[in-house]
Design a protein around this motif. Structure first.
Motif, PDB file in Angstrom:
ATOM      1  N   LEU A 203       0.825  -1.206   0.000  1.00 52.80           N
ATOM      2  CA  LEU A 203       0.000   0.000   0.000  1.00 52.80           C
ATOM      3  C   LEU A 203       0.863   1.261   0.000  1.00 52.80           C
ATOM      4  CD1 LEU A 203      -2.780   1.326   0.196  1.00 52.80           C
ATOM      5  CD2 LEU A 203      -2.644   1.099   2.682  1.00 52.80           C
ATOM      6  N   ILE A 204       1.930   1.236   0.794  1.00 59.62           N
ATOM      7  CA  ILE A 204       2.850   2.392   0.813  1.00 59.62           C
ATOM      8  C   ILE A 204       3.454   2.601  -0.573  1.00 59.62           C
ATOM      9  CG2 ILE A 204       5.030   3.267   1.754  1.00 59.62           C
ATOM     10  CD1 ILE A 204       2.695   3.429   3.694  1.00 59.62           C
ATOM     11  N   ALA A 205       3.804   1.490  -1.237  1.00 60.10           N
ATOM     12  CA  ALA A 205       4.363   1.599  -2.594  1.00 60.10           C
ATOM     13  C   ALA A 205       3.351   2.232  -3.542  1.00 60.10           C
ATOM     14  CB  ALA A 205       4.770   0.213  -3.096  1.00 60.10           C
ATOM     15  N   ALA A 206       2.079   1.856  -3.405  1.00 57.00           N
ATOM     16  CA  ALA A 206       1.035   2.446  -4.253  1.00 57.00           C
ATOM     17  C   ALA A 206       0.868   3.929  -3.949  1.00 57.00           C
ATOM     18  CB  ALA A 206      -0.284   1.705  -4.034  1.00 57.00           C
TER      19      ALA A 206
ATOM     20  N   ASN B 222      -1.222  -2.564  -7.313  1.00 52.80           N
ATOM     21  CA  ASN B 222      -1.126  -3.428  -8.486  1.00 52.80           C
ATOM     22  C   ASN B 222      -0.099  -4.534  -8.246  1.00 52.80           C
ATOM     23  OD1 ASN B 222       1.448  -2.325  -8.912  1.00 52.80           O
ATOM     24  ND2 ASN B 222       0.675  -0.768 -10.327  1.00 52.80           N
ATOM     25  N   GLU B 223       0.157  -5.344  -9.259  1.00 52.11           N
ATOM     26  CA  GLU B 223       1.065  -6.481  -9.098  1.00 52.11           C
ATOM     27  C   GLU B 223       2.479  -6.042  -8.726  1.00 52.11           C
ATOM     28  OE1 GLU B 223       0.969  -9.068 -12.440  1.00 52.11           O
ATOM     29  OE2 GLU B 223      -1.147  -9.610 -12.164  1.00 52.11           O
ATOM     30  N   ASN B 224       2.928  -4.910  -9.292  1.00 52.46           N
ATOM     31  CA  ASN B 224       4.275  -4.421  -8.962  1.00 52.46           C
ATOM     32  C   ASN B 224       4.367  -4.011  -7.494  1.00 52.46           C
ATOM     33  OD1 ASN B 224       5.299  -4.798 -11.546  1.00 52.46           O
ATOM     34  ND2 ASN B 224       4.680  -2.751 -12.236  1.00 52.46           N
TER      35      ASN B 224
ATOM     36  N   ILE C 178       2.565  -5.233  -5.023  1.00 48.84           N
ATOM     37  CA  ILE C 178       2.553  -6.476  -4.247  1.00 48.84           C
ATOM     38  C   ILE C 178       3.926  -7.143  -4.292  1.00 48.84           C
ATOM     39  CG2 ILE C 178       1.575  -8.793  -4.079  1.00 48.84           C
ATOM     40  CD1 ILE C 178      -0.369  -6.679  -3.169  1.00 48.84           C
ATOM     41  N   GLU C 179       4.546  -7.107  -5.461  1.00 50.64           N
ATOM     42  CA  GLU C 179       5.874  -7.708  -5.613  1.00 50.64           C
ATOM     43  C   GLU C 179       6.890  -7.015  -4.707  1.00 50.64           C
ATOM     44  OE1 GLU C 179       8.455 -10.484  -6.865  1.00 50.64           O
ATOM     45  OE2 GLU C 179       6.374 -10.387  -7.534  1.00 50.64           O
ATOM     46  N   GLN C 180       6.812  -5.687  -4.631  1.00 52.55           N
ATOM     47  CA  GLN C 180       7.718  -4.949  -3.741  1.00 52.55           C
ATOM     48  C   GLN C 180       7.506  -5.359  -2.289  1.00 52.55           C
ATOM     49  OE1 GLN C 180       8.339  -0.664  -4.268  1.00 52.55           O
ATOM     50  NE2 GLN C 180       7.281  -0.781  -6.245  1.00 52.55           N
ATOM     51  N   GLY C 181       6.224  -5.470  -1.880  1.00 47.01           N
ATOM     52  CA  GLY C 181       5.930  -5.876  -0.507  1.00 47.01           C
ATOM     53  C   GLY C 181       6.442  -7.268  -0.203  1.00 47.01           C
ATOM     54  N   MET C 182       6.300  -8.173  -1.175  1.00 43.06           N
ATOM     55  CA  MET C 182       6.754  -9.549  -0.987  1.00 43.06           C
ATOM     56  C   MET C 182       8.276  -9.615  -0.863  1.00 43.06           C
ATOM     57  SD  MET C 182       5.810 -12.858  -3.354  1.00 43.06           S
ATOM     58  CE  MET C 182       4.177 -12.173  -3.641  1.00 43.06           C
ATOM     59  N   GLU C 183       8.966  -8.829  -1.669  1.00 45.01           N
ATOM     60  CA  GLU C 183      10.431  -8.822  -1.615  1.00 45.01           C
ATOM     61  C   GLU C 183      10.947  -8.302  -0.279  1.00 45.01           C
ATOM     62  OE1 GLU C 183      12.641 -10.141  -3.701  1.00 45.01           O
ATOM     63  OE2 GLU C 183      10.837 -10.918  -4.704  1.00 45.01           O
ATOM     64  N   ILE C 184      10.225  -7.354   0.300  1.00 48.55           N
ATOM     65  CA  ILE C 184      10.623  -6.832   1.618  1.00 48.55           C
ATOM     66  C   ILE C 184      10.543  -7.927   2.667  1.00 48.55           C
ATOM     67  CG2 ILE C 184       9.866  -5.301   3.495  1.00 48.55           C
ATOM     68  CD1 ILE C 184       9.255  -3.201   1.327  1.00 48.55           C
TER      69      ILE C 184
END
Length: 427
Positions: free
Chosen positions: A392-395, A404-406, A408-414
Motif C-alpha cells: 500500500l505504501i508503494a502504491a 497493483n502487481e508491482n 505487491i511484488e515490492q511488498g513480498m520482496e521486503i
C-alpha cells in the motif's frame, strides 16, 4: 440561522434532553450515557449511580461539548428555560422538545445515546429501541476510563501493586480494535474460544460442582501466527480486560525481587478479575529451569508455577493464557499446568488466501488471490499483513490508492529480505 449555529443548538439540546431523561428515570445509570457524556458522571468513581439531579450549566457544556457561549446560543429556544444565575439551562416542554428533536435529527443520535432513546421510547416514538441503542453504544464497564478507575481503587497506596502495574500492559475491551471475526482462525482455535465462552456463561454451575480444570490455555506456534492477536480478540469478545506480561521483563537484578514481581502480578490479576492474564514468552520458564544456575531465578520459576496452580477461571474469574514459540523445550512440569493446548501453525494455502482477503477488504488490490496465496508459502499472518502494508505504501508513493502487481511484488520482496537478514543473524 447558520449551519454551524444550528449544529451547536442540536448538540446542546441533546445534552439537555439526556439530563432530563436521567433525572426522570432513576433506573438509568452511567452505562446509559454515551461516551462523550461520561465525564459528567465521573464524580462517583466506580459507582454506576448518577448523582441527581443533573444540572446543565454553561460551564458544564463548555467542558463536555467544547461549545463557548451556550447560554446565548440557546436562550431564545422555545423548549429551553434559561436561568441567568449560574447560566443554567433545562427543558421546559419535554414532550414537544423530544418530538421536535427526533423530527430534526432522525434515528442517528438516539441510536448512539441509550438515555435519549429511552426517553424517546417512553414518549412513544415509533422505530426507536432502547435495547438496540444500548447494544450499539460503547459500554462504560468495558472502557479504559472505568478500567483505570478500578485499577486506581484497587492499588491505592499499595507499593507492591504499583510495582505490578508497571510490569504489565493492560488493555480494556473497548480499546481493542480487532475482533474474533477479523481473524482467520483454525478449527481448533475456534473450538477453544467456544469452550471458554461456554464456561463463562456456566461458571456458577461449574463452581457448584467443583469443576475447576477449565481456563488455562497454552498457545503454541511460530512468531507472527496470531497468538497475541487472538488473546486480545478473546478479551474483547468476553468483555474482560487483558493483562499482558512478558516474563523476561519481570526479572530483576535484585535477588528475590523476581519472585515477588510474579507474586504481585498474579495478586493484581485476582483482584482485577474477571480478566485475562496473558503470559507471553512462556518458554522463559524452561530456559530458566534448565540453563540458569541462579537459585533465585529457579525460585522465581517455582513461584510462577505455584501461582498458576492456585489460579482458577471458574473460582476467581482469571483466564490464563500462556504463549510460547518453542513448545519443545517446555518440560512436563510446565505442560501439565495447562488444561488446553492450542496450536498456531503457519497458515496453509487456503488460510493464506482468506487472510489476504481479510486484510485487503477495505482496500483496492488488483491481484490474483489464488496466485498470491501460492507465492507466499511459509509466510505467517503477520508477514502477510506487513507485505500488504508495504504494498500500500508503494502504491501511495506513486500517488495511487490501488495496489497493483508491482506494488505487491515490492511488498513480498521486503518480507523475503527480512527473512534472509533474520536467518543470517541466527547463524
Amino acid at each position: 440561522m447558520s449551519e454551524e449555529k444550528n449544529s451547536r443548538i442540536i448538540e446542546i439540546l441533546e445534552l439537555l434532553l439526556t439530563a432530563e431523561s436521567v433525572n426522570n428515570f432513576e433506573e438509568l445509570n452511567k452505562t446509559d450515557l454515551p461516551k462523550k457524556y461520561w465525564k459528567m458522571a465521573d464524580k462517583n468513581g466506580l459507582s454506576l449511580d448518577i448523582e441527581r439531579p443533573l444540572i446543565i450549566s454553561e460551564t458544564l457544556i463548555k467542558n463536555i461539548l467544547d461549545i463557548e457561549g451556550s447560554y446565548e446560543i440557546i436562550e431564545k429556544n422555545p423548549f429551553v428555560k434559561c436561568d441567568e444565575f449560574g447560566k443554567r439551562m433545562n427543558i421546559t416542554s419535554l414532550s414537544p422538545a423530544v418530538k421536535w428533536f427526533y423530527k430534526t435529527t432522525g434515528d442517528d443520535r438516539a441510536l448512539l445515546n441509550p438515555a435519549l432513546s429511552y426517553l424517546m421510547e417512553k414518549e412513544g416514538i415509533e422505530g426507536i429501541s432502547y435495547s438496540e441503542s444500548k447494544s450499539a453504544s460503547p459500554d462504560y464497564l468495558n472502557s479504559r476510563e472505568y478500567l483505570e478507575k478500578k485499577i486506581e481503587d484497587l492499588i491505592g497506596d499499595d507499593e507492591e501493586l504499583k510495582t505490578a502495574r508497571n510490569l504489565i500492559i493492560i488493555s480494556s475491551p473497548e480499546e481493542i480494535e480487532n475482533t474474533v471475526d477479523d481473524l482467520v482462525c483454525t478449527w481448533r482455535q475456534t473450538e477453544a474460544i467456544k469452550k471458554i465462552n461456554t464456561a463463562l456463561k456456566n461458571r456458577e454451575f461449574l463452581r457448584e460442582r467443583k469443576i475447576y480444570e477449565i481456563g488455562k490455555l497454552l498457545f503454541v506456534g511460530p512468531p507472527g501466527t496470531g497468538k497475541t492477536s487472538l488473546a486480545l480478540a478473546m478479551a474483547k469478545k468476553l468483555d474482560m480486560p487483558l493483562l499482558e506480561v512478558r516474563l523476561a521483563m519481570v526479572t530483576s537484578q535484585y535477588l528475590g525481587e523476581t519472585s515477588k514481581n510474579i507474586d504481585r502480578i498474579f495478586d493484581l490479576a485476582r483482584r482485577l478479575s474477571p480478566c485475562i492474564l496473558f503470559i507471553d514468552e512462556f518458554d522463559f520458564v524452561a530456559k530458566s529451569r534448565v540453563t540458569d544456575d541462579n537459585g533465585a531465578m529457579k525460585r522465581a520459576v517455582n513461584m510462577l508455577l505455584k501461582n498458576i496452580d492456585t489460579l482458577s477461571f471458574v473460582r476467581n474469574g482469571v483466564l490464563l493464557i500462556g504463549a510460547t514459540n518453542h513448545p519443545g523445550i517446555l518440560d512436563e512440569a510446565a505442560w501439565r499446568r495447562f488444561d488446553d493446548v492450542v496450536e498456531f501453525p503457519l497458515p496453509d494455502y487456503e488460510r493464506r488466501k482468506e487472510i489476504l482477503k481479510k486484510i485487503t477488504q477495505n482496500l483496492t488490490c488488483l491481484c490474483d488471490y489464488d496466485e498470491l496465496a501460492s507465492e507466499t508459502e511459509g509466510f505467517s499472518g503477520s508477514d502477510l499483513r506487513i507485505m500488504i502494508k508495504e504494498s500500500l505504501i508503494a502504491a501511495l508513493m506513486r500517488d495511487s490508492y490501488e495496489m497493483n502487481e508491482n506494488d505487491i511484488e515490492q511488498g513480498m520482496e521486503i518480507i523475503k529480505g527480512r527473512d534472509i537478514i533474520r536467518q543470517g543473524a541466527s547463524t
